[in-house]
Design an enzyme around this catalytic site. Structure first.
Site, short mmCIF file in Angstrom:
data_model
loop_
_atom_site.label_atom_id
_atom_site.label_comp_id
_atom_site.label_asym_id
_atom_site.label_seq_id
_atom_site.Cartn_x
_atom_site.Cartn_y
_atom_site.Cartn_z
N THR A 1 21.25 9.91 -11.15
CA THR A 1 20.28 8.84 -10.98
C THR A 1 18.97 9.24 -11.65
OG1 THR A 1 19.77 9.68 -8.77
CG2 THR A 1 21.36 7.87 -8.90
N PHE A 2 17.83 8.92 -11.07
CA PHE A 2 16.59 9.02 -11.82
C PHE A 2 15.58 9.98 -11.21
CE2 PHE A 2 18.53 4.80 -11.65
CZ PHE A 2 19.13 4.82 -12.90
N VAL A 3 15.21 9.78 -9.96
CA VAL A 3 14.28 10.69 -9.30
C VAL A 3 14.99 12.00 -8.93
CG1 VAL A 3 12.77 11.01 -7.28
CG2 VAL A 3 12.90 8.77 -8.41
N CYS A 4 16.25 11.90 -8.55
CA CYS A 4 17.00 13.06 -8.05
C CYS A 4 17.00 14.26 -9.01
CB CYS A 4 18.42 12.66 -7.68
SG CYS A 4 18.49 11.43 -6.36
N ARG B 1 15.80 10.75 1.22
CA ARG B 1 15.26 12.02 0.71
C ARG B 1 14.66 12.83 1.86
NH1 ARG B 1 15.59 11.57 -4.62
NH2 ARG B 1 15.54 9.45 -5.43
#
Length: 196
Positions: free
Chosen positions: A45-48, A124
């Site tokens: 994914t993106f933030v991970c 999170r």
């Protein structure tokens, strides 16, 4: 029931990717060390990846403080392994210097109170566990915002300081800053210094 600060952290046994191979990882194997257990929603994914890379780059700082970093998601160990084989410049995580746990049956995410049941992914969450296996700090973010390595380190150092010296750490405390003796009379020393 969701985990509670000052109570034992939920135990677990999970398959993890460790240095490119599958290994069983338990909380008990880290008894005697501090543990930072972090959850991410999904691989690829993106933030991970930004979080995993940031914590991986800081893992030596945690190790110097006798702390083990662990990351977990509801992805399989095969997904984790595939993600470590993708270059960071392409959205992968590359080599990661801590175990990444596969929570395919969602038990770990559920036990730690971060599972979004209808989506099958974890929020999170960060859980700081002391050497006795007791939860000392919990932070849970919604999905779109990543966590701060610096704040995780600051909290670890603050809890270690209070354990060692018996004094308490005020807001925004960093190592070397003034601390407070936890009594009404003795605390005045701190307040007189900082509130001139």
């Amino acid at each position: 029931m969701a985990p509670v600060v000052q109570q034992p952290a939920p135990s677990f046994k999970k398959t993890a990717v460790v240095d490119g191979v599958f290994e069983e990882v338990t909380l008990e194997q880290y008894k005697g060390k501090w543990v930072l257990l972090a959850f991410i929603p999904l691989a690829f994914t993106f933030v991970c990846p930004s979080e995993i890379i940031a914590y991986s780059e800081a893992v030596k700082k945690f190790a110097e403080k006798d702390a083990q970093v662990l990351f977990a998601s509801t992805d399989s160990e095969y997904t984790w392994l595939a993600w470590t084989n993708v270059a960071r410049k392409d959205g992968g995580i590359g080599k990661v210097d801590f175990p990444v746990l596969a929570d395919t049956n969602h038990s770990l995410s559920r036990d730690y109170g971060v599972l979004i049941e209808e989506e099958g992914v974890a929020l999170r969450g960060i859980f700081l566990i002391d050497p006795k296996g007791v939860l000392r700090q919990i932070t849970i973010n919604d999905l779109p915002v990543g966590r701060s390595v610096e704040e995780s380190l600051r909290l670890l150092e603050a809890f270690q300081f209070t354990e060692k010296y018996g004094e308490v750490c005020p807001a925004n405390w960093h190592p070397g800053d003034e601390t407070i003796k936890p009594s009404p009379e003795a605390s005045k020393e701190y307040f007189n210094k900082v509130n001139k």
